[in-house]
Design an enzyme around this catalytic site. Structure first.
Site, mmCIF file in Angstrom:
data_model
loop_
_atom_site.group_PDB
_atom_site.id
_atom_site.type_symbol
_atom_site.label_atom_id
_atom_site.label_comp_id
_atom_site.label_asym_id
_atom_site.label_seq_id
_atom_site.Cartn_x
_atom_site.Cartn_y
_atom_site.Cartn_z
ATOM 1 C CG HIS A 96 -145.035 -17.915 -41.978
ATOM 2 N ND1 HIS A 96 -144.685 -18.713 -40.909
ATOM 3 C CD2 HIS A 96 -144.287 -18.372 -43.021
ATOM 4 C CE1 HIS A 96 -143.790 -19.609 -41.284
ATOM 5 N NE2 HIS A 96 -143.529 -19.417 -42.567
ATOM 6 N NE ARG A 125 -139.719 -23.116 -39.711
ATOM 7 C CZ ARG A 125 -140.193 -22.920 -40.929
ATOM 8 N NH1 ARG A 125 -140.170 -21.686 -41.460
ATOM 9 N NH2 ARG A 125 -140.700 -23.925 -41.630
#
Length: 327
Positions: A290, A243
């Site tokens: 991502h 993250r």
């Protein structure tokens, strides 16, 4: 943003008869096309259960919702909902937005772990084989053969030893790398495992390549700060596939001028990454959109279906998110 308090129906441990099956609803802040894809995949995996969009269900009859970034206000309209099942592995937004008395089950999909392990291995090899340096040499039209480092001469530190972390560690070991792991709490693994602040320093001081697969929690926010990045050896590489909140970007930029050789970043605090970010053009940074572990709708739907079918048969909830830990 605040919402009015919600109250949810108590859990029952009694199995349900097929005649008593309530619909499984899918809801989330996703496109209509994505919602249709999820509903189709869930319906295929659950041929014996009705799976419908929330708009097609009687709110009074809904006991479980399969969710993708749901609107908390929408869930308020389901007075009988007993738990929600996320179709994503990351649940930090659900933990922040949903009431503490609503159980959350996050996605645990072996295929997701396999894909993450594949990505960690691929980008570790990218750093181990000096690919960023060769890219710079190509841009400069420079022909220079750099010394080869065998995987056995490279120590990789993996932060976060959940399903994906353990799978990634196994792939790295199979490829011949020396692997160390760090976990918030002690756990058994086939690699040396460090815990706590002292353990984090011990691991990072040995890591030629550091891989973060840590979730977003209050405890991990800003964990990789200036002091801790300074623990990494000269020339170390960094991979952040967990993250974005875990990594202090200003501290990273400073560390790249000091002890770090390159950073591969797939997650950011704000996504998409702002066009003005200095990371885009930094010669020692690889920016990825991502993509390290995209969810496979079909295998994820099967994992959700297995949990729902077990709950229908026994009344037992799957493993739920620990709100105190955030995952």
């Amino acid at each position: 943003m605040s919402f009015a308090p919600m109250s949810f129906a108590p859990m029952s441990s009694a199995p349900m008869s097929s005649a008593a099956l309530s619909p499984v609803v899918f809801t989330g802040r996703v496109s209509d096309a994505e919602a249709r894809e999820w509903i189709a995949a869930l319906s295929a995996a659950l041929p014996d259960m009705p799976v419908v969009p929330l708009s097609a269900a009687d709110p009074q009859a809904v006991e479980v919702a399969v969710v993708a970034n749901p609107d908390p206000a929408v869930l308020r309209s389901l007075p009988q909902v007993k738990w929600v099942h996320s179709v994503w592995a990351g649940v930090e937004r659900l933990v922040a937005e949903l009431p503490a008395d609503l159980p959350i089950v996050r996605l645990v999909d072996p295929e997701l772990s396999r894909v993450m392990g594949e990505a960690v291995l691929a980008w570790t090899l990218y750093l181990q084989r000096d690919m960023p340096a060769y890219a710079r040499q190509q841009a400069a039209r420079r022909w220079h053969q750099r010394p080869y480092r065998a995987p056995s001469a490279v120590t990789v530190g993996v932060l976060g030893l959940g399903h994906m972390g353990l799978t990634a560690a196994a792939r790295l070991r199979e490829a011949g790398f020396g692997v160390l792991g760090w976990s918030r709490t002690p756990r058994k693994a086939d690699i040396p495992v460090f815990t706590g602040e002292d353990g984090l320093k011990a691991l990072m001081s040995q890591a030629d390549i550091l891989v973060s697969l840590l979730p977003a929690t209050p405890q991990t926010r800003g964990l990789l700060n200036a002091e801790r990045l300074g623990w990494l050896p000269e020339g170390a590489g960094l991979i952040n596939f967990g993250r974005g909140t875990v990594l202090d970007i200003e501290a990273l930029l400073t560390a790249l001028d000091q002890n770090l050789s390159h950073a591969v970043l797939d997650v950011f605090v704000s996504e998409p990454l702002e066009a003005t970010s200095p990371l885009w053009a930094h010669p020692q940074v690889t920016v990825l959109p991502h993509i390290s572990a995209p969810t496979n709708v079909h295998t994820a739907a099967q994992a959700v279906a297995d949990n729902l079918r077990r709950w229908r048969a026994t009344g037992d909830l799957p493993l739920t998110v620990d709100r105190t830990r955030g995952y």
